[in-house]
Design an enzyme around this catalytic site. Structure first.
Site, PDB file in Angstrom:
ATOM      1  N   SER A   1       2.177  24.554  26.096  1.00  0.00           N
ATOM      2  CA  SER A   1       2.367  25.828  25.397  1.00  0.00           C
ATOM      3  C   SER A   1       1.442  25.953  24.188  1.00  0.00           C
ATOM      4  O   SER A   1       0.796  26.984  24.005  1.00  0.00           O
ATOM      5  CB  SER A   1       3.822  26.027  24.997  1.00  0.00           C
ATOM      6  OG  SER A   1       4.387  24.836  24.581  1.00  0.00           O
TER       7      SER A   1
ATOM      8  N   ASP B   1       2.404  20.377  17.412  1.00  0.00           N
ATOM      9  CA  ASP B   1       1.668  20.598  18.659  1.00  0.00           C
ATOM     10  C   ASP B   1       0.436  21.466  18.438  1.00  0.00           C
ATOM     11  O   ASP B   1      -0.652  21.162  18.924  1.00  0.00           O
ATOM     12  CB  ASP B   1       2.581  21.264  19.704  1.00  0.00           C
ATOM     13  CG  ASP B   1       3.824  20.439  19.968  1.00  0.00           C
ATOM     14  OD1 ASP B   1       3.872  19.278  19.523  1.00  0.00           O
ATOM     15  OD2 ASP B   1       4.746  20.958  20.621  1.00  0.00           O
TER      16      ASP B   1
ATOM     17  N   ALA C   1       5.946  18.787  30.926  1.00  0.00           N
ATOM     18  CA  ALA C   1       5.776  17.333  30.823  1.00  0.00           C
ATOM     19  C   ALA C   1       5.904  16.845  29.389  1.00  0.00           C
ATOM     20  O   ALA C   1       5.829  15.658  29.112  1.00  0.00           O
ATOM     21  CB  ALA C   1       4.423  16.923  31.388  1.00  0.00           C
TER      22      ALA C   1
ATOM     23  N   GLU D   1       9.138  11.996  16.009  1.00  0.00           N
ATOM     24  CA  GLU D   1       9.639  13.116  16.830  1.00  0.00           C
ATOM     25  C   GLU D   1      10.723  13.866  16.053  1.00  0.00           C
ATOM     26  O   GLU D   1      11.589  13.242  15.424  1.00  0.00           O
ATOM     27  CB  GLU D   1      10.203  12.531  18.130  1.00  0.00           C
ATOM     28  CG  GLU D   1       9.839  13.270  19.366  1.00  0.00           C
ATOM     29  CD  GLU D   1       8.335  13.319  19.652  1.00  0.00           C
ATOM     30  OE1 GLU D   1       7.715  14.326  19.285  1.00  0.00           O
ATOM     31  OE2 GLU D   1       7.807  12.379  20.269  1.00  0.00           O
TER      32      GLU D   1
ATOM     33  N   SER E   1       2.754  19.486  25.728  1.00  0.00           N
ATOM     34  CA  SER E   1       2.461  20.696  24.962  1.00  0.00           C
ATOM     35  C   SER E   1       1.439  21.637  25.584  1.00  0.00           C
ATOM     36  O   SER E   1       0.474  22.053  24.943  1.00  0.00           O
ATOM     37  CB  SER E   1       2.026  20.311  23.559  1.00  0.00           C
ATOM     38  OG  SER E   1       2.497  21.276  22.713  1.00  0.00           O
TER      39      SER E   1
ATOM     40  N   THR F   1      10.415  15.405  13.427  1.00  0.00           N
ATOM     41  CA  THR F   1      10.209  15.264  11.979  1.00  0.00           C
ATOM     42  C   THR F   1       9.345  16.407  11.454  1.00  0.00           C
ATOM     43  O   THR F   1       9.348  16.681  10.262  1.00  0.00           O
ATOM     44  CB  THR F   1       9.518  13.927  11.659  1.00  0.00           C
ATOM     45  OG1 THR F   1       8.477  13.726  12.613  1.00  0.00           O
ATOM     46  CG2 THR F   1      10.482  12.768  11.708  1.00  0.00           C
TER      47      THR F   1
HETATM   48  C1  GLA Z   1       8.272  20.133  20.434  1.00  0.00           C
HETATM   49  C2  GLA Z   1       7.899  21.053  19.269  1.00  0.00           C
HETATM   50  C3  GLA Z   1       7.270  20.268  18.124  1.00  0.00           C
HETATM   51  C4  GLA Z   1       8.115  19.058  17.733  1.00  0.00           C
HETATM   52  C5  GLA Z   1       8.537  18.266  18.977  1.00  0.00           C
HETATM   53  C6  GLA Z   1       9.518  17.180  18.635  1.00  0.00           C
HETATM   54  O1  GLA Z   1       7.142  19.602  21.038  1.00  0.00           O
HETATM   55  O2  GLA Z   1       7.001  22.044  19.697  1.00  0.00           O
HETATM   56  O3  GLA Z   1       7.059  21.110  17.015  1.00  0.00           O
HETATM   57  O4  GLA Z   1       9.213  19.438  16.964  1.00  0.00           O
HETATM   58  O5  GLA Z   1       9.108  19.095  19.977  1.00  0.00           O
HETATM   59  O6  GLA Z   1       8.931  16.221  17.841  1.00  0.00           O
END
Ligand code: GLA
Length: 383
Positions: free
Chosen positions: A130, A174, A125, A36, A128, A38
Site C-alpha cells: 500500500s 512504511d 504479505a 513494530e 507494504s 512503535t
Molecule cells: C503497518 C502500518 C505501519 C506500522 C506497522 C506496525 O504496516 O502501516 O505504520 O504501524 O503496521 O509496526
C-alpha cells in the site's frame, strides 16, 4: 527484483492504450528488522526498502477524465477530478483517489492523467504494497505536474490518503521507508523527528528470509485502529505527549486505572522502543546473536502483550526457534497475517525453506511462500 520485463510490460500496455510516452516511477515495499507498532507512538523502527515494489507509468490525459489501470488485477478506474470520494470496498482504488484528494486539499493543482501500474509485492504479505502504491502515485503526479513537493511532504500525503480514504490510521514507517530507502542499508528511524540513521546490513553468514503465511485475518484494520486508541488513552492518563515519553515506572503508577490488556499493550510499546535502540547497538557492534534475541522478544511481545499475532505467525516463529541454524524471527508489519522475518544461516536457506513449506502445508492445509530480498533504494524515477 524489479525486472526490465516488468517495466516493459507496464510501459507497453500504456503506449498501446494511450498512444503516448509515459514517465515511469519505481516505489519499493519494505521489511522491518524490529520496532513494530512503535511508529504511531513517536517511537523507533528499523525498516529497509526492498527490491520488490510497484512500477507506475503516467502521462497527461487528453480527455476530460483520469484513468488508472492495475495491470496485475486487470482492473480500471475512471474518474473526474471534481468528484473524488472513497469507494466502498474499493481496495487499491481508494489509495489512488485518496492521493488525488489529499493533493487537492494541500492546494496543489493537477490535471487529468492516465496511469498504469503493476508490481511484484504480494498483496497482504505485510511488505507494504500500500505504501509503495501511494508513494508511486504521489511521486508520479509530482513529476508530471511539477508540483514541487518535497519527499517529506509526499509521504505525509500518502499517509493521510490511507487515513482518510482507506480508514487505517497508520504510522509513518512504511511511507518513509518506501520513499527514503537506501541500497544495502536499513534505516533506524526516529518517528518523532523523522531523523534516520542508515546502517549497512551485512549479517555475514546469516541471511534474511521472509515467509509469507498467506493469511490476512479479517478485522486487521479495526484491530489496528483499536490498538492506536488504547495507546492514545494511556498517553492522556500519563499526561505525556506520546508513549515514546513513558517509562515502565510511570505506567506502573496508573496500573489501577487501566485494564490488564491495556497495561500489557502499553508495556509492550515501551519495551519495544528500548529493543530497537538495543538492536542498533547490536548491529553496529556486529553482535548478531543479540539482534536475534531481540527479534524473538519482539515477537513474544507482539503475540502475548500487543495481541496482533495469529496461529500461523506463531507457528512459523516457533519452528524458527527450534531450528539450530536460526538466530531470530518475528512477525512483521501490522499483524494478523503477512510475513515472518527470520535470520538464518545462508547455507541452509534452501533446505529450511523446503522443510517449512511442507510442514506448514501439513499443519494449515495452505501454502506458505518464501522470499529473499535485497535492500534497495527508495521511490525514484526510472525514466
Ligand atoms: C503497518 C502500518 C505501519 C506500522 C506497522 C506496525 O504496516 O502501516 O505504520 O504501524 O503496521 O509496526
Amino acid at each position: 527484483m524489479i525486472t526490465t520485463q516488468l517495466i516493459e510490460r507496464i510501459t507497453s500496455y500504456f503506449t498501446k492504450n494511450f498512444k503516448d510516452e509515459p514517465i515511469s516511477i519505481f516505489s519499493p515495499g519494505r521489511i522491518n528488522l524490529i520496532g513494530e507498532h512503535t511508529d504511531y507512538n513517536d517511537g523507533f523502527v528499523f525498516p529497509a526498502a526492498i527490491d520488490k515494489g510497484i512500477v507506475a507509468v503516467i502521462q497527461k490525459s487528453k480527455t476530460s477524465t483520469c484513468s488508472v489501470h492495475a495491470l496485475d488485477l486487470e482492473e480500471t478506474i475512471e474518474f473526474s477530478l471534481d468528484n473524488i470520494i472513497p469507494i466502498e470496498d474499493g481496495g487499491w482504488k481508494n489509495y489512488v483517489l485518496g492521493i488525488v484528494s489529499e493533493l487537492h486539499k494541500s492546494g496543489k493543482k493537477i490535471d487529468n492523467f492516465n496511469l498504469v501500474f503493476g508490481g511484484n509485492i504480494p498483496d497482504g504479505a505485510g511488505l507494504s504494497s500500500s505504501a509503495a502504491l501511494e508513494n508511486s502515485i504521489v511521486f508520479a503526479l509530482n513529476e508530471l505536474f511539477e508540483l514541487e513537493l518535497s519527499k517529506e511532504e509526499m509521504i505525509f500525503i500518502s499517509q493521510q490518503a490511507e487515513h482518510s480514504f482507506v480508514g487505517v490510521k497508520c504510522g509513518i514507517m512504511d511511507q518513509f521507508t518506501s520513499m527514503f530507502g537506501q541500497k544495502g542499508k536499513a534505516l533506524m528511524l526516529d518517528c518523532r523527528n523523522l531523523k534516520a540513521i542508515p546502517v549497512d546490513i551485512d549479517f555475514k553468514e546469516y541471511g534474511i528470509l521472509l515467509i509469507n503465511t498467506n493469511v490476512k485475518h479479517s478485522l486487521a484494520n479495526s484491530a489496528y485502529n483499536n490498538r492506536r486508541q488504547v495507546c492514545e488513552k494511556i498517553v492522556e492518563l500519563l499526561e505525556v505527549k506520546s508513549l515514546r515519553d513513558a517509562t515502565e515506572t510511570m505506567l506502573q503508577e496508573i496500573r489501577g486505572q487501566i485494564s490488564e490488556d491495556e497495561y500489557q499493550m502499553a508495556l509492550y510499546v515501551i519495551q519495544e522502543n528500548c529493543r530497537v535502540q538495543r538492536a542498533l547497538h547490536a548491529i553496529q557492534s556486529e553482535n548478531i546473536d543479540t539482534l536475534g534475541k531481540l527479534m524473538l522478544a519482539s515477537h513474544k511481545g507482539l503475540s502475548e502483550q500487543y495481541n496482533v499475532s495469529c496461529e500461523e505467525l506463531d507457528y512459523l516463529v516457533d519452528e524458527a526457534i527450534n531450528d539450530s541454524n536460526t538466530i531470530g524471527a518475528r512477525m512483521m508489519g501490522g499483524g494478523f497475517g503477512g510475513c515472518v522475518i527470520q535470520l538464518i544461516k545462508k547455507k541452509v536457506i534452501d533446505t529450511y525453506s523446503n522443510y517449512i513449506q511442507t510442514a506448514y502445508k501439513t499443519r494449515f492445509k495452505i501454502d506458505c511462500n518464501i522470499y529473499t530480498v535485497e535492500l534497495s533504494e527508495g521511490t525514484h524515477k526510472i525514466y
